[in-house]
Design an enzyme around this catalytic site. Structure first.
Site, PDB file in Angstrom:
ATOM      1  CG  ASP A  43      -1.979   1.028   1.192  1.00 29.99           C
ATOM      2  OD1 ASP A  43      -1.903   2.152   1.262  1.00 29.99           O
ATOM      3  OD2 ASP A  43      -3.254   0.509   1.149  1.00 29.99           O
ATOM      4  CG  ASN A  99     -12.011  -0.572   3.793  1.00 33.10           C
ATOM      5  OD1 ASN A  99     -12.186  -0.764   4.957  1.00 33.10           O
ATOM      6  ND2 ASN A  99     -10.845  -0.002   3.379  1.00 33.10           N
ATOM      7  CD  GLN A 106     -15.246  -0.471  -2.090  1.00 25.75           C
ATOM      8  OE1 GLN A 106     -16.387  -0.479  -1.777  1.00 25.75           O
ATOM      9  NE2 GLN A 106     -14.708  -0.987  -2.984  1.00 25.75           N
ATOM     10  CB  SER A 107     -10.663   5.227  -1.135  1.00 26.91           C
ATOM     11  OG  SER A 107      -9.662   4.299  -1.214  1.00 26.91           O
ATOM     12  CB  VAL A 108      -9.784   1.912  -4.973  1.00 25.27           C
ATOM     13  CG1 VAL A 108      -9.656   1.309  -6.293  1.00 25.27           C
ATOM     14  CG2 VAL A 108      -8.769   2.686  -4.940  1.00 25.27           C
ATOM     15  CG  HIS A 112      -9.125  -2.918  -2.144  1.00 27.23           C
ATOM     16  ND1 HIS A 112     -10.148  -2.382  -2.648  1.00 27.23           N
ATOM     17  CD2 HIS A 112      -8.704  -2.207  -0.949  1.00 27.23           C
ATOM     18  CE1 HIS A 112     -10.384  -1.417  -1.919  1.00 27.23           C
ATOM     19  NE2 HIS A 112      -9.225  -1.090  -1.134  1.00 27.23           N
ATOM     20  CG  HIS A 114      -6.790  -2.670   3.141  1.00 21.06           C
ATOM     21  ND1 HIS A 114      -5.962  -1.651   2.631  1.00 21.06           N
ATOM     22  CD2 HIS A 114      -7.918  -2.512   2.736  1.00 21.06           C
ATOM     23  CE1 HIS A 114      -6.811  -1.008   1.950  1.00 21.06           C
ATOM     24  NE2 HIS A 114      -8.061  -1.200   2.025  1.00 21.06           N
TER      25      HIS A 114
END
Length: 126
Positions: A43, A99, A106-108, A112, A114
């Site tokens: 990341d 997320n 959640q930003s993308v 995914h 982490h």
């Protein structure tokens, strides 16, 4: 950018995400692991000494949008997380986090995992 009512506009899932661009090797990433179905990379904004993002090569925008037909790739991501944890020396333990949506931070919008570790984690995300 917020609309007049203060509500965020809907996400355009047709546009490539930063993760799609990493998969296509259009954006560089510090890749830890790759196979036919997934990609894992460090990341760029780590929240712990070890923070790896694991993505499927086929985009599912968010966990809440996953279908029954996605269960194989979702299982593959979890097994990949365990494999990557070994590769990055997280034998003493780690956390796997997903997320989902705006309130889940959640930003993308490309599902995914982490993989977080490298120190004793406290309760809460990190």
């Amino acid at each position: 950018m917020a609309s007049e009512k203060g509500v965020e506009p809907p996400v355009d899932f047709s546009k490539p995400t930063v993760f799609d661009k990493i998969i296509a090797k259009e954006i560089p990433a510090n890749i830890v692991y790759e196979d036919d179905h997934s990609l894992a990379f460090h990341d760029i904004n780590p929240q712990a000494p070890v923070h790896v993002v694991i993505i499927p090569k086929r985009r599912i925008p968010m966990l809440s949008m996953a279908k029954e037909s996605d269960k194989e790739i979702l299982g593959h991501l979890m097994l990949t997380a365990a494999k990557v944890a070994e590769l990055v020396n997280l034998q003493d333990g780690y956390r796997v986090l997903v997320n989902n949506g705006k309130n889940g931070l959640q930003s993308v919008y490309h599902i995914h995992l982490h993989l977080i570790g490298g120190r004793t984690l406290k309760w809460g995300p990190f």
